[in-house]
Design an enzyme around this catalytic site. Sequence first.
Site, PDB file in Angstrom:
ATOM      1  N   GLY A  10       0.839  -1.206   0.000  1.00  0.00           N
ATOM      2  CA  GLY A  10       0.000   0.000   0.000  1.00  0.00           C
ATOM      3  C   GLY A  10       0.867   1.246   0.000  1.00  0.00           C
ATOM      4  CB  SER A  11       2.111   3.371  -2.040  1.00  0.00           C
ATOM      5  OG  SER A  11       1.291   3.044  -3.138  1.00  0.00           O
ATOM      6  CG  ASN A  13      -2.338  10.968   3.421  1.00  0.00           C
ATOM      7  OD1 ASN A  13      -2.955  11.229   4.449  1.00  0.00           O
ATOM      8  ND2 ASN A  13      -1.450  11.809   2.918  1.00  0.00           N
ATOM      9  N   GLY A  15      -0.012   4.868   3.898  1.00  0.00           N
ATOM     10  CA  GLY A  15       0.891   3.809   3.446  1.00  0.00           C
ATOM     11  C   GLY A  15       2.284   4.364   3.168  1.00  0.00           C
ATOM     12  CE  LYS A 138      -5.836   4.487  12.562  1.00  0.00           C
ATOM     13  NZ  LYS A 138      -5.610   5.868  12.986  1.00  0.00           N
ATOM     14  CB  ALA A 171      -0.947  10.266   6.838  1.00  0.00           C
ATOM     15  CE  LYS A 252      -9.595   6.867  13.209  1.00  0.00           C
ATOM     16  NZ  LYS A 252      -9.463   7.737  12.055  1.00  0.00           N
ATOM     17  NE  ARG A 318      -7.838  10.386   5.119  1.00  0.00           N
ATOM     18  CZ  ARG A 318      -7.269   9.284   4.671  1.00  0.00           C
ATOM     19  NH1 ARG A 318      -6.615   9.311   3.516  1.00  0.00           N
ATOM     20  NH2 ARG A 318      -7.322   8.171   5.366  1.00  0.00           N
ATOM     21  CD  GLN A 347     -10.436   3.165   4.805  1.00  0.00           C
ATOM     22  OE1 GLN A 347      -9.916   2.127   5.145  1.00  0.00           O
ATOM     23  NE2 GLN A 347     -10.945   3.342   3.601  1.00  0.00           N
TER      24      GLN A 347
HETATM   25  P1  NAD Z   1      -5.558   6.693   0.934  1.00  0.00           P
HETATM   26  O1  NAD Z   1      -6.801   7.207   1.563  1.00  0.00           O
HETATM   27  O2  NAD Z   1      -4.489   7.661   0.610  1.00  0.00           O
HETATM   28  O3  NAD Z   1      -6.050   5.892  -0.349  1.00  0.00           O
HETATM   29  C1  NAD Z   1      -5.443   5.951  -1.581  1.00  0.00           C
HETATM   30  C2  NAD Z   1      -4.715   4.664  -1.883  1.00  0.00           C
HETATM   31  O4  NAD Z   1      -5.627   3.665  -2.366  1.00  0.00           O
HETATM   32  C3  NAD Z   1      -3.698   4.882  -2.999  1.00  0.00           C
HETATM   33  O5  NAD Z   1      -2.486   4.248  -2.675  1.00  0.00           O
HETATM   34  C4  NAD Z   1      -4.362   4.218  -4.179  1.00  0.00           C
HETATM   35  O6  NAD Z   1      -3.435   3.744  -5.123  1.00  0.00           O
HETATM   36  C5  NAD Z   1      -5.042   3.067  -3.493  1.00  0.00           C
HETATM   37  N1  NAD Z   1      -6.019   2.400  -4.343  1.00  0.00           N
HETATM   38  C6  NAD Z   1      -6.980   2.960  -5.109  1.00  0.00           C
HETATM   39  N2  NAD Z   1      -7.659   1.996  -5.773  1.00  0.00           N
HETATM   40  C7  NAD Z   1      -7.109   0.816  -5.404  1.00  0.00           C
HETATM   41  C8  NAD Z   1      -7.379  -0.543  -5.728  1.00  0.00           C
HETATM   42  N3  NAD Z   1      -8.371  -0.876  -6.559  1.00  0.00           N
HETATM   43  N4  NAD Z   1      -6.612  -1.503  -5.163  1.00  0.00           N
HETATM   44  C9  NAD Z   1      -5.642  -1.190  -4.297  1.00  0.00           C
HETATM   45  N5  NAD Z   1      -5.337   0.076  -3.952  1.00  0.00           N
HETATM   46  C10 NAD Z   1      -6.059   1.063  -4.496  1.00  0.00           C
HETATM   47  O7  NAD Z   1      -4.963   5.515   1.836  1.00  0.00           O
HETATM   48  P2  NAD Z   1      -4.208   5.650   3.244  1.00  0.00           P
HETATM   49  O8  NAD Z   1      -4.363   7.014   3.821  1.00  0.00           O
HETATM   50  O9  NAD Z   1      -2.814   5.148   3.038  1.00  0.00           O
HETATM   51  O10 NAD Z   1      -5.053   4.678   4.173  1.00  0.00           O
HETATM   52  C11 NAD Z   1      -4.724   3.327   4.402  1.00  0.00           C
HETATM   53  C12 NAD Z   1      -5.303   2.912   5.732  1.00  0.00           C
HETATM   54  O11 NAD Z   1      -4.636   3.656   6.753  1.00  0.00           O
HETATM   55  C13 NAD Z   1      -6.799   3.204   5.902  1.00  0.00           C
HETATM   56  O12 NAD Z   1      -7.423   2.124   6.534  1.00  0.00           O
HETATM   57  C14 NAD Z   1      -6.834   4.435   6.791  1.00  0.00           C
HETATM   58  O13 NAD Z   1      -7.967   4.493   7.629  1.00  0.00           O
HETATM   59  C15 NAD Z   1      -5.585   4.242   7.622  1.00  0.00           C
HETATM   60  N6  NAD Z   1      -5.007   5.479   8.174  1.00  0.00           N
HETATM   61  C16 NAD Z   1      -4.946   6.617   7.452  1.00  0.00           C
HETATM   62  C17 NAD Z   1      -4.370   7.759   8.004  1.00  0.00           C
HETATM   63  C18 NAD Z   1      -4.256   9.056   7.253  1.00  0.00           C
HETATM   64  O14 NAD Z   1      -4.093  10.109   7.891  1.00  0.00           O
HETATM   65  N7  NAD Z   1      -4.294   9.027   5.933  1.00  0.00           N
HETATM   66  C19 NAD Z   1      -3.831   7.705   9.297  1.00  0.00           C
HETATM   67  C20 NAD Z   1      -3.892   6.518  10.009  1.00  0.00           C
HETATM   68  C21 NAD Z   1      -4.488   5.400   9.428  1.00  0.00           C
HETATM   69  P1  13P Z   2      -9.026  10.042   8.577  1.00  0.00           P
HETATM   70  O1  13P Z   2      -9.031   8.790   7.717  1.00  0.00           O
HETATM   71  O2  13P Z   2     -10.400  10.498   8.967  1.00  0.00           O
HETATM   72  O3  13P Z   2      -8.209  11.138   7.963  1.00  0.00           O
HETATM   73  O4  13P Z   2      -8.315   9.685   9.941  1.00  0.00           O
HETATM   74  C1  13P Z   2      -6.946   9.604   9.958  1.00  0.00           C
HETATM   75  C2  13P Z   2      -6.525   8.847  11.157  1.00  0.00           C
HETATM   76  O5  13P Z   2      -6.782   7.662  11.244  1.00  0.00           O
HETATM   77  C3  13P Z   2      -5.836   9.599  12.214  1.00  0.00           C
HETATM   78  O6  13P Z   2      -5.364   8.752  13.216  1.00  0.00           O
END
Ligand code: NAD
Ligand code: 13P
Length: 398
Positions: A10-11, A13, A15, A138, A171, A252, A318, A347
């Site tokens: 995964g890559s 925000n 990832g 999450k 992130a 959450k 978000r 999510q």
């Molecule tokens: P993101 O919201 O940035 O999602 C975009 C990603 O999804 C991109 O890498 C994109 O290439 C990918 N994508 C799109 N279509 C796809 C497909 N068909 N198959 C596979 N990948 C595909 O993702 P994120 O922020 O890295 O979130 C990953 C997890 O981390 C989530 O469960 C999120 O809740 C959690 N999380 C996010 C944050 C944050 O601040 N962004 C913080 C903590 C936890």
């Molecule tokens: P959002 O996906 O709502 O941006 O939450 C990010 C997160 O999990 C912060 O810990």
Amino acid sequence: TKKHRVAIVGSGNWGTTIAKVVAENTREHPDEFEEEVQMWVFEEDVQLSKDSKHYKANSALASKPQKLTHLINELHENVKYLAGISLPTNLIANADLLDTVKGATILVFNLPHQFIGKTCDDIEGHVVPFARGISCIKGVEVTDDGCHLFSDRIGEKLGIYCGALSGANIANEVALEKFSETTIAYAPPAMDHHEPGESSAPSSNSKSGLKAIPAEYPELCHASMKKLFHRPYFHVRVTDDVAGVSLGGALKNIVALAAGFVDGLGWGDNAKAAIMRVGIMEEVKFGKMFFGSSSKPETFTEESCGVADLITSCSGGRNFRCAKMSVAERVDIHEIERRELNGQKLQGTSTAAEVNSFLKANGKEGEFPLFTAVHYILEGKARPEDLPELLEPTVHEK
Ligand code: NAD
Ligand code: 13P
């Protein structure tokens, strides 16, 4: 002795941010980990933005859309999902999922939860049998037979042990190296099975069928997880409570939507605090009611993955921001998601639906008035303005 090879699946925000953290640490601990870290990128064509510092400096790359992997490996920046952040040069973007996980003894899963099922289907049978996983996802998966944690789903599908990482971790703040804490849950079963003729270390756990990490590799314990993820700006606490850590991160997101709804109405901080109070209570109750034997209430109330994540997510996440805009502008949240997030994924919307279908199937909607209200608001069957009444425990029971 051998070293652990780490791959990031995964890559987006988060990832890419976690990949940065991990690659900084594999570089710092070359005795235990191979320095190079492969990161799987769901490939797409990306046009460098005029706002990017690379736009003028790299006219060849800026002239037309490029493969995202190519941009990441050339510029050491994920210009689409983590713009403006320099990535370590030992982090390699790879569009080939099987090649990314090949030989990896530690797999870090970090992608929006709706994509994990297909991704695991694709890598099943291609991972190192004794690999260990960490899920940073999450969300929860609800099927006819119950509510499942992604750490468990990944572990069962791939036949490996999978722990979880979750915390108050917006992130971009972590990527900018602003101080944050996180929680890792890691508790693989003890190894007890000896192959015939084997003298010393056991090779598997007879009950779970999990394979032991061969003796020539460094042991993976709480301290090694800390080595892999802890940074001066990213403090890790390790626990055994995989269910509590995973549930805090998933639930959450529903609460953050509600916080966004009331903020979108302009209701102020007291209203948001009320949502957060009810939210943490419902998180604890959900854990006790459905994961009582495996999760601890203190994980929700004392660790970063619980109350702290709830607070940060209700402040700047978000889900919060999009829910707020959706109510303030009276525009569907999915449209706001497409408009505002540039491919990033909410999510909370799907988690609210999944948790609701699980609560409904168990006849427990009325005991979780906030989780239930958020789902009905998203479905257009209730209004954000109705939240105070909906939070009265009796409403859904009528
Ligand atoms: P993101 O919201 O940035 O999602 C975009 C990603 O999804 C991109 O890498 C994109 O290439 C990918 N994508 C799109 N279509 C796809 C497909 N068909 N198959 C596979 N990948 C595909 O993702 P994120 O922020 O890295 O979130 C990953 C997890 O981390 C989530 O469960 C999120 O809740 C959690 N999380 C996010 C944050 C944050 O601040 N962004 C913080 C903590 C936890
Ligand atoms: P959002 O996906 O709502 O941006 O939450 C990010 C997160 O999990 C912060 O810990």
